[in-house]
Write a protein that holds these residues in place. Structure first.
Motif, short mmCIF file in Angstrom:
data_model
loop_
_atom_site.label_atom_id
_atom_site.label_comp_id
_atom_site.label_asym_id
_atom_site.label_seq_id
_atom_site.Cartn_x
_atom_site.Cartn_y
_atom_site.Cartn_z
N ALA A 210 0.63 -1.18 -0.27
CA ALA A 210 0.14 0.09 0.34
C ALA A 210 1.06 1.64 0.56
O ALA A 210 0.70 2.38 -0.56
CB ALA A 210 -0.80 0.04 1.09
N ARG A 211 1.86 1.21 0.88
CA ARG A 211 3.22 2.22 0.53
C ARG A 211 3.86 2.49 -0.51
O ARG A 211 3.43 3.20 -1.13
CB ARG A 211 4.29 2.88 1.99
CG ARG A 211 4.62 3.00 2.44
CD ARG A 211 6.05 3.08 3.73
NE ARG A 211 4.87 2.94 4.67
CZ ARG A 211 4.44 2.08 5.31
NH1 ARG A 211 5.82 1.14 4.95
NH2 ARG A 211 4.05 2.05 6.23
N PHE A 212 3.95 1.50 -0.95
CA PHE A 212 4.52 1.46 -2.49
C PHE A 212 3.21 2.31 -3.85
O PHE A 212 4.10 3.60 -4.58
CB PHE A 212 4.77 0.43 -2.80
CG PHE A 212 5.40 -0.12 -4.38
CD1 PHE A 212 6.73 0.40 -4.74
CD2 PHE A 212 4.20 -0.18 -4.93
CE1 PHE A 212 7.01 0.31 -6.20
CE2 PHE A 212 4.72 -0.38 -6.94
CZ PHE A 212 6.30 -0.05 -7.30
N ASP A 213 2.20 1.15 -3.42
CA ASP A 213 1.27 2.02 -3.95
C ASP A 213 0.74 3.76 -4.47
O ASP A 213 1.20 4.53 -5.41
CB ASP A 213 0.16 1.62 -4.20
CG ASP A 213 0.35 0.17 -4.66
OD1 ASP A 213 1.26 -0.26 -5.51
OD2 ASP A 213 -0.37 -1.04 -4.02
N SER A 214 1.35 3.65 -2.41
CA SER A 214 0.95 5.37 -2.78
C SER A 214 1.60 6.48 -3.21
O SER A 214 2.15 7.31 -3.71
CB SER A 214 0.51 5.93 -1.15
OG SER A 214 0.36 6.83 -0.82
N GLU A 215 3.08 5.98 -2.91
CA GLU A 215 4.45 6.71 -3.36
C GLU A 215 4.91 6.68 -4.65
O GLU A 215 4.30 8.03 -5.02
CB GLU A 215 5.86 6.19 -2.87
CG GLU A 215 6.17 5.91 -1.47
CD GLU A 215 6.31 7.32 -0.56
OE1 GLU A 215 6.52 8.09 -1.32
OE2 GLU A 215 6.61 7.23 0.35
N LEU A 216 4.10 5.43 -5.90
CA LEU A 216 4.48 5.70 -6.75
C LEU A 216 3.09 6.61 -7.71
O LEU A 216 3.33 7.08 -8.56
CB LEU A 216 3.80 4.10 -7.85
CG LEU A 216 3.76 3.99 -9.10
CD1 LEU A 216 5.26 3.97 -9.08
CD2 LEU A 216 4.01 2.59 -9.38
N ALA A 217 1.75 6.88 -6.61
CA ALA A 217 1.21 7.09 -7.45
C ALA A 217 1.24 8.82 -6.62
O ALA A 217 1.01 9.83 -8.19
CB ALA A 217 -0.45 7.64 -7.00
N ASN A 218 2.17 9.00 -6.83
CA ASN A 218 2.32 10.54 -6.30
C ASN A 218 3.73 10.97 -6.46
O ASN A 218 3.96 12.45 -7.15
CB ASN A 218 2.60 10.88 -4.68
CG ASN A 218 2.08 10.55 -4.10
OD1 ASN A 218 0.65 10.78 -4.37
ND2 ASN A 218 1.74 10.29 -2.43
N LEU A 219 4.67 10.01 -7.85
CA LEU A 219 5.48 10.28 -8.31
C LEU A 219 5.05 11.47 -9.97
O LEU A 219 3.58 11.37 -10.19
CB LEU A 219 6.31 9.56 -9.05
CG LEU A 219 7.21 8.67 -7.63
CD1 LEU A 219 8.07 7.72 -8.02
CD2 LEU A 219 7.73 9.53 -7.10
#
Length: 219
Positions: A210-219
């Motif tokens: 979930a944290r990875f998905d959030s970080e990726l979405a914010n790039l």
């Protein structure tokens, strides 16, 4: 298995060995994941996921420039890495597991990433991993390793074997890759993998996802 081999490189007293073996192990994990999805022909576009400087002259020159300093600091770095192995070994094993798991999720859900997307995945991965609470996983992995007889010796021997094997810097051949032919380490890896399937660890992995998905979405 790649995580155990990579983590053991810290115990080999030769400059730059840990970086070389870690790179080989990362490439093995990615190649194995691609093969599992029938996507082995897409190695070049996925490579930025493990090598942000792939094909980049500036990146290569930067590594060359850093070499003298890394060599000078080698004795200190090596002592520190050995003294912190109780934390460093499970950290490296976890990182390798999540590296493969994250690419597996991407291939399963959204197909093969472009080179640009693969590079973004690495940025998101590093950011998510840096924020991960590893205390529980550290205890689980250390406990599993403590139940294995001389895992360190076998892993060090495996690291040396990987270091001395031919290196295909393009596309790893899983049929001949040294990491794929280490029966003792493979048996140890199965034991560790079983420990990593406990409900608590799987919950931590889900939180990382979930944290990875959030970080990726914010790039």
């Amino acid at each position: 298995m790649a995580g155990i081999v990579s983590s053991a490189s810290r115990f080999i007293p030769i400059p730059f060995v840990d970086d070389v073996i870690r790179d080989r192990c990362q490439r093995y994990v990615v190649a194995k994941t691609l093969v599992a999805h029938g996507a082995e022909g897409h190695w070049d576009q996925v490579r930025p996921y493990i090598d942000a400087d792939a094909g980049c002259l500036a990146g290569c020159l930067a590594q060359v420039a850093k070499a003298p300093l890394k060599l000078l600091m080698f004795p200190i770095r090596k002592v520190v890495s050995v003294l912190t192995s109780v934390r460093g070994v499970p950290l490296e094993i976890t990182r390798m597991v999540l590296l493969g798991r994250t690419l597996d999720r991407r291939l399963k859900n959204d197909g093969v990433p472009s080179a640009a997307e693969a590079a973004q995945m690495r940025v998101a991965f590093d950011a998510a991993f840096a924020r991960m609470d590893l205390h529980a996983i550290k205890a689980v992995i250390n406990d599993a390793l403590n139940q294995i007889g001389d895992w360190k010796g076998a892993a060090i021997d495996a690291s040396r074997e990987v270091l001395g094997s031919p290196d295909d810097s393009k596309v790893p051949d899983l049929s001949t890759d040294a990491i794929a032919n280490l029966p003792k380490v493979e048996a140890d890896a199965i034991h560790v993998d079983q420990a990593l399937h406990s409900p608590d660890v799987l919950q931590l992995f889900a939180e990382f996802d979930a944290r990875f998905d959030s970080e990726l979405a914010n790039l």
